[in-house]
Design a protein around this motif. Structure first.
Motif, PDB file in Angstrom:
ATOM      1  N   GLN A  91      25.212 -33.079  23.744  1.00  0.00           N
ATOM      2  CA  GLN A  91      26.000 -32.490  22.662  1.00  0.00           C
ATOM      3  C   GLN A  91      25.309 -31.256  22.082  1.00  0.00           C
ATOM      4  N   LEU A  92      23.986 -31.279  22.018  1.00  0.00           N
ATOM      5  CA  LEU A  92      23.256 -30.103  21.550  1.00  0.00           C
ATOM      6  C   LEU A  92      23.343 -28.968  22.565  1.00  0.00           C
ATOM      7  N   ASP A  93      23.317 -29.310  23.851  1.00  0.00           N
ATOM      8  CA  ASP A  93      23.464 -28.280  24.887  1.00  0.00           C
ATOM      9  C   ASP A  93      24.824 -27.591  24.771  1.00  0.00           C
ATOM     10  N   VAL A  94      25.851 -28.372  24.459  1.00  0.00           N
ATOM     11  CA  VAL A  94      27.181 -27.791  24.255  1.00  0.00           C
ATOM     12  C   VAL A  94      27.164 -26.881  23.027  1.00  0.00           C
ATOM     13  N   ARG A  95      26.560 -27.352  21.946  1.00  0.00           N
ATOM     14  CA  ARG A  95      26.510 -26.567  20.711  1.00  0.00           C
ATOM     15  C   ARG A  95      25.826 -25.226  20.926  1.00  0.00           C
ATOM     16  N   TYR A  96      24.732 -25.232  21.695  1.00  0.00           N
ATOM     17  CA  TYR A  96      23.959 -24.008  21.890  1.00  0.00           C
ATOM     18  C   TYR A  96      24.380 -23.225  23.135  1.00  0.00           C
ATOM     19  N   GLY A  97      25.507 -23.602  23.730  1.00  0.00           N
ATOM     20  CA  GLY A  97      26.060 -22.831  24.838  1.00  0.00           C
ATOM     21  C   GLY A  97      25.319 -22.959  26.147  1.00  0.00           C
TER      22      GLY A  97
ATOM     23  N   ARG B  54      11.487 -50.948  18.823  1.00  0.00           N
ATOM     24  CA  ARG B  54      11.617 -49.693  19.554  1.00  0.00           C
ATOM     25  C   ARG B  54      12.227 -48.619  18.660  1.00  0.00           C
ATOM     26  N   CYS B  55      11.883 -47.385  18.950  1.00  0.00           N
ATOM     27  CA  CYS B  55      12.327 -46.266  18.125  1.00  0.00           C
ATOM     28  C   CYS B  55      13.790 -45.919  18.409  1.00  0.00           C
ATOM     29  N   LYS B  56      14.372 -45.166  17.480  1.00  0.00           N
ATOM     30  CA  LYS B  56      15.755 -44.727  17.584  1.00  0.00           C
ATOM     31  C   LYS B  56      15.813 -43.248  17.975  1.00  0.00           C
ATOM     32  N   THR B  57      16.939 -42.845  18.523  1.00  0.00           N
ATOM     33  CA  THR B  57      17.165 -41.425  18.804  1.00  0.00           C
ATOM     34  C   THR B  57      17.340 -40.681  17.483  1.00  0.00           C
ATOM     35  N   TYR B  58      16.660 -39.556  17.347  1.00  0.00           N
ATOM     36  CA  TYR B  58      16.775 -38.779  16.113  1.00  0.00           C
ATOM     37  C   TYR B  58      16.803 -37.292  16.447  1.00  0.00           C
ATOM     38  N   LEU B  59      17.269 -36.496  15.493  1.00  0.00           N
ATOM     39  CA  LEU B  59      17.341 -35.050  15.671  1.00  0.00           C
ATOM     40  C   LEU B  59      16.188 -34.391  14.929  1.00  0.00           C
ATOM     41  N   PHE B  60      15.338 -33.732  15.695  1.00  0.00           N
ATOM     42  CA  PHE B  60      14.204 -32.995  15.139  1.00  0.00           C
ATOM     43  C   PHE B  60      14.657 -31.568  14.845  1.00  0.00           C
ATOM     44  N   TYR B  61      14.316 -31.069  13.674  1.00  0.00           N
ATOM     45  CA  TYR B  61      14.736 -29.716  13.304  1.00  0.00           C
ATOM     46  C   TYR B  61      13.516 -28.831  13.049  1.00  0.00           C
ATOM     47  N   LYS B  62      13.663 -27.561  13.386  1.00  0.00           N
ATOM     48  CA  LYS B  62      12.568 -26.609  13.201  1.00  0.00           C
ATOM     49  C   LYS B  62      13.141 -25.201  13.136  1.00  0.00           C
ATOM     50  N   ILE B  63      12.302 -24.267  12.721  1.00  0.00           N
ATOM     51  CA  ILE B  63      12.681 -22.858  12.701  1.00  0.00           C
ATOM     52  C   ILE B  63      12.444 -22.271  14.094  1.00  0.00           C
ATOM     53  N   LEU B  64      13.442 -21.617  14.642  1.00  0.00           N
ATOM     54  CA  LEU B  64      13.310 -20.983  15.950  1.00  0.00           C
ATOM     55  C   LEU B  64      12.440 -19.733  15.820  1.00  0.00           C
ATOM     56  N   LYS B  65      11.304 -19.738  16.509  1.00  0.00           N
ATOM     57  CA  LYS B  65      10.355 -18.635  16.414  1.00  0.00           C
ATOM     58  C   LYS B  65      10.634 -17.582  17.487  1.00  0.00           C
TER      59      LYS B  65
ATOM     60  N   PHE C 107      19.377 -17.503  16.591  1.00  0.00           N
ATOM     61  CA  PHE C 107      18.434 -16.401  16.781  1.00  0.00           C
ATOM     62  C   PHE C 107      17.173 -16.712  15.976  1.00  0.00           C
ATOM     63  N   PRO C 108      16.075 -15.991  16.209  1.00  0.00           N
ATOM     64  CA  PRO C 108      14.829 -16.280  15.492  1.00  0.00           C
ATOM     65  C   PRO C 108      15.035 -16.331  13.981  1.00  0.00           C
ATOM     66  N   GLY C 109      14.520 -17.394  13.387  1.00  0.00           N
ATOM     67  CA  GLY C 109      14.691 -17.610  11.954  1.00  0.00           C
ATOM     68  C   GLY C 109      15.708 -18.688  11.644  1.00  0.00           C
ATOM     69  N   CYS C 110      16.551 -19.026  12.626  1.00  0.00           N
ATOM     70  CA  CYS C 110      17.544 -20.086  12.433  1.00  0.00           C
ATOM     71  C   CYS C 110      16.887 -21.462  12.553  1.00  0.00           C
ATOM     72  N   THR C 111      17.473 -22.439  11.881  1.00  0.00           N
ATOM     73  CA  THR C 111      17.055 -23.827  12.059  1.00  0.00           C
ATOM     74  C   THR C 111      17.806 -24.404  13.252  1.00  0.00           C
ATOM     75  N   VAL C 112      17.060 -24.906  14.221  1.00  0.00           N
ATOM     76  CA  VAL C 112      17.671 -25.479  15.421  1.00  0.00           C
ATOM     77  C   VAL C 112      17.222 -26.931  15.561  1.00  0.00           C
ATOM     78  N   GLU C 113      17.992 -27.705  16.321  1.00  0.00           N
ATOM     79  CA  GLU C 113      17.716 -29.131  16.468  1.00  0.00           C
ATOM     80  C   GLU C 113      17.495 -29.498  17.931  1.00  0.00           C
ATOM     81  N   SER C 114      16.743 -30.570  18.123  1.00  0.00           N
ATOM     82  CA  SER C 114      16.557 -31.149  19.451  1.00  0.00           C
ATOM     83  C   SER C 114      16.536 -32.662  19.303  1.00  0.00           C
ATOM     84  N   ALA C 115      17.037 -33.370  20.315  1.00  0.00           N
ATOM     85  CA  ALA C 115      17.090 -34.832  20.275  1.00  0.00           C
ATOM     86  C   ALA C 115      15.787 -35.397  20.833  1.00  0.00           C
ATOM     87  N   ARG C 116      15.259 -36.421  20.157  1.00  0.00           N
ATOM     88  CA  ARG C 116      13.958 -36.962  20.550  1.00  0.00           C
ATOM     89  C   ARG C 116      13.901 -38.478  20.403  1.00  0.00           C
ATOM     90  N   LEU C 117      12.912 -39.039  21.095  1.00  0.00           N
ATOM     91  CA  LEU C 117      12.483 -40.420  20.910  1.00  0.00           C
ATOM     92  C   LEU C 117      10.979 -40.407  20.666  1.00  0.00           C
TER      93      LEU C 117
END
Length: 262
Positions: A251-257, A116-127, A145-155
């Motif tokens: 934890q990401l929701d807390v980070r992003y307010g 089974r897969c593990k929880t990981y943080l996906f990162y991308k540029i916020l458009k 803000f647009p242009g920043c690298t943001v993360e989301s938790a995924r499986l």
């Protein structure tokens, strides 16, 4: 890697050229009334000895025992940070987790016992478009803000409905709604019914689902006796990493307010 054709050993390039010509010959035999086939030439990229496929666009090839980097939508070649639960907190497992590579390799090597897969943080540029669309729900109280690298938790989702042929859009929509409900509830969908010794029997899963879909079933759960007796919840279980995923998302929701700290 070369081929043996009519007793003659061909090197790699001659093998590729021979295959390209055979494609033209084969197509002309199958479609004798299509004259434009002669106007095209076919280029063979390479000769592969094994492969694994997932859905309609995900694949990985091997030449002998040498793996070729796979292709899987929404996954990057670089590794991700992956985590596990350590008490009530997250613990970093590795900074080079490649879920798509591990999954596609497992499909080839042992599809009856997939890890089974593990929880990981996906990162991308916020458009800008996403920022504007989700401003009120995701970014209003964030410093991103647009242009920043943001993360989301995924499986990684092992079960993909795109690999099956549905009889109608209505049937596909019904299965898709059911799959989403299950994922939202337990962190996985039909995988839950095909776990053996904490590993996923992917082969049995896709064969079972394919038979039901071809048979016209509108939902997987309608085929279960437990569903008729209103005991379906006894059959499915949470994804083993679901709690870890939920904590990472929080934890990401807390980070992003999006939520306050507890």
């Amino acid at each position: 890697m070369g081929m043996v054709v009519n007793g003659a050993e061909l090197d790699n390039q001659k093998s590729l050229d021979w295959l390209g010509k055979q494609i033209t010959i084969h197509l002309k035999e199958q479609f004798p009334n299509v004259p434009v086939i002669d106007k095209f030439q076919f280029e063979i990229k390479d000769i592969y000895t094994s492969a694994s496929f997932h859905g309609t666009a995900n694949y990985k090839f091997w030449i002998g025992d040498t793996p070729i980097p796979g292709k899987m939508r929404s996954y990057k070649k670089a590794g991700y940070n992956s985590y596990q639960m350590a008490g009530d907190d997250l613990q970093l497992l590795t900074s080079n987790y490649t879920p798509s590579e591990e999954f596609l390799t497992g499909l080839r090597d042992n599809p009856e016992q997939l890890e089974r897969c593990k929880t990981y943080l996906f990162y991308k540029i916020l458009k800008p478009g996403e920022y504007k669309k989700n401003y009120e729900t995701s970014w209003k109280n964030s410093e991103a803000f647009p242009g920043c690298t943001v993360e989301s938790a995924r499986l990684l989702r092992e079960c993909s409905l795109t690999q099956f042929t549905f009889q109608s859009k209505k049937q596909f929509d019904s299965w898709e709604r059911e799959q989403k409900r299950l994922r939202d509830k337990i962190g996985q969908s039909y995988e839950s019914w095909f776990i053996k010794d904490n590993k996923l029997d992917f082969q049995e899963m896709i064969e079972t689902l394919d038979e039901l879909i071809r048979g016209g079933e509108m939902r997987f759960t309608s085929s279960r006796d437990a569903n008729r007796n209103r005991h379906l919840s006894r059959e499915y279980t949470d994804h083993p990493e679901y709690k870890c995923l939920l904590l990472a998302k929080h934890q990401l929701d807390v980070r992003y307010g999006r939520v306050g700290e507890e």
